[in-house]
Design an enzyme around this catalytic site. Structure first.
Site, mmCIF file in Angstrom:
data_model
loop_
_atom_site.group_PDB
_atom_site.id
_atom_site.type_symbol
_atom_site.label_atom_id
_atom_site.label_comp_id
_atom_site.label_asym_id
_atom_site.label_seq_id
_atom_site.Cartn_x
_atom_site.Cartn_y
_atom_site.Cartn_z
ATOM 1 N N ARG A 287 0.887 8.460 10.135
ATOM 2 C CA ARG A 287 1.166 9.034 8.937
ATOM 3 C C ARG A 287 0.215 10.422 8.242
ATOM 4 O O ARG A 287 0.615 10.716 7.190
ATOM 5 C CB ARG A 287 1.026 7.870 7.777
ATOM 6 C CG ARG A 287 2.344 7.443 6.873
ATOM 7 C CD ARG A 287 1.935 6.434 6.221
ATOM 8 N NE ARG A 287 3.101 5.935 5.503
ATOM 9 C CZ ARG A 287 3.575 4.922 5.491
ATOM 10 N NH1 ARG A 287 3.853 4.235 6.447
ATOM 11 N NH2 ARG A 287 4.640 4.541 4.659
ATOM 12 N N ARG B 195 9.437 -5.500 -3.344
ATOM 13 C CA ARG B 195 8.158 -4.847 -3.134
ATOM 14 C C ARG B 195 7.555 -4.262 -4.326
ATOM 15 O O ARG B 195 8.220 -3.676 -4.972
ATOM 16 C CB ARG B 195 8.147 -3.987 -1.849
ATOM 17 C CG ARG B 195 8.420 -4.422 -0.465
ATOM 18 C CD ARG B 195 8.489 -3.323 0.541
ATOM 19 N NE ARG B 195 7.624 -2.426 0.599
ATOM 20 C CZ ARG B 195 7.682 -1.329 1.443
ATOM 21 N NH1 ARG B 195 8.464 -1.655 2.733
ATOM 22 N NH2 ARG B 195 6.844 -0.312 1.443
HETATM 23 P P1 AMP Z 1 5.724 1.344 4.561
HETATM 24 O O1 AMP Z 1 6.228 -0.107 4.793
HETATM 25 O O2 AMP Z 1 5.696 1.713 5.960
HETATM 26 O O3 AMP Z 1 6.498 1.924 3.621
HETATM 27 O O4 AMP Z 1 4.192 1.233 4.130
HETATM 28 C C1 AMP Z 1 3.863 0.582 2.948
HETATM 29 C C2 AMP Z 1 2.457 1.082 2.541
HETATM 30 O O5 AMP Z 1 1.478 0.613 3.447
HETATM 31 C C3 AMP Z 1 2.252 2.499 2.427
HETATM 32 O O6 AMP Z 1 2.738 3.109 1.189
HETATM 33 C C4 AMP Z 1 0.875 2.745 2.720
HETATM 34 O O7 AMP Z 1 0.230 2.116 1.467
HETATM 35 C C5 AMP Z 1 0.305 1.576 3.614
HETATM 36 N N1 AMP Z 1 0.661 2.136 4.887
HETATM 37 C C6 AMP Z 1 1.514 1.839 6.021
HETATM 38 N N2 AMP Z 1 1.311 2.545 7.227
HETATM 39 C C7 AMP Z 1 0.129 3.320 6.592
HETATM 40 C C8 AMP Z 1 -0.315 4.189 7.612
HETATM 41 N N3 AMP Z 1 -0.047 4.554 9.116
HETATM 42 N N4 AMP Z 1 -1.625 4.948 7.069
HETATM 43 C C9 AMP Z 1 -1.938 4.692 5.804
HETATM 44 N N5 AMP Z 1 -1.399 3.843 4.839
HETATM 45 C C10 AMP Z 1 -0.315 3.061 5.596
#
Ligand code: AMP
Length: 213
Positions: A88, A160
């Protein structure tokens, strides 16, 4: 098959990653799902990540990179994987390149889903997630006494905390500023398969599979 799926929050990466993992018999690795499980279980990782995730910010690179390295080193990844939500940041992409080199992982396909901010915000504001299996549904489909169509758990759907409109705007900003530069990082290294994420779920899946082949 080894795949990394990219796209803004809410574009449908999680949904597509789950479907593709099933169809291709590979594991689905979502850093977001792993962090949410850790937060729910109140592990050390969960305690460190909770506030950051709920505010829509990014967890430090070394934490998520550690998670990914553990998963990719595991026997379960040998048949292939789909990474969803990692890398990311450009720094995460550099770390991932090193992990791939160390583990002799090559020929990784890159897929990117696109949609406008309006569609993304509308989808996220209306989405609910199954607390048991992580399945994602639009809130209009989830009725009272509802069994998850994927794992059959009763009344397991929740919103969420980071799916609140203000937090979504923050997450989209983080995506534009920190994740979009990752596409430049890959520009000369690998082909990015770009797919329209606004179509119906099955259409998007078919488009991805067709392009992967
Ligand atoms: P997601 O389910 O992929 O939308 O991720 C939800 C949250 O998890 C994000 O908004 C970040 O706070 C954290 N997160 C997930 N993947 C990453 C990553 N690769 N790097 C940093 N934070 C992450």
């Amino acid at each position: 098959m080894k795949i990394i799926i990219f796209g803004a929050p809410g574009v449908g990466k999680g949904t597509q990653a789950k479907i593709l993992a099933n169809k291709l018999n590979i594991i689905h690795v979502s850093t977001g799902d792993i962090l949410r499980e850790a937060i729910k279980a109140e592990t050390e990782l969960g305690k460190r990540a909770k506030e950051i995730v709920e505010a829509g910010e990014l967890v430090p690179d070394e934490i998520v990179a550690g998670i990914i390295k553990d998963v990719l080193s595991d026997e379960k990844s040998k048949n292939g994987f789909i990474l969803d939500g990692f890398p990311r940041t450009v720094n995460q992409a550099i770390i991932l390149e090193k992990i791939f080199n160390e583990l002799n992982i090559a020929d990784v396909k890159l897929v990117k889903l696109d949609a406008s901010d309006e569609i993304i915000i509308d989808r996220i504001v209306n989405r609910l997630v199954c607390s048991t299996c992580g399945n994602i549904l639009n809130k209009n489909l989830v009725t009272e006494n509802f069994n998850c169509p994927n794992c059959n758990t009763l009344n397991s759907y929740y919103k969420r905390k980071d799916d609140d409109e203000e937090v979504i705007k923050r997450r989209l900003k983080v995506y534009r500023e920190q994740t979009e530069p990752v596409f430049n990082f890959y520009k000369d290294k690998a082909k990015m398969i770009e797919v329209d994420g606004t179509n119906k779920i099955e259409t998007v899946t078919n488009d991805i599979i067709e392009r992967l082949n």
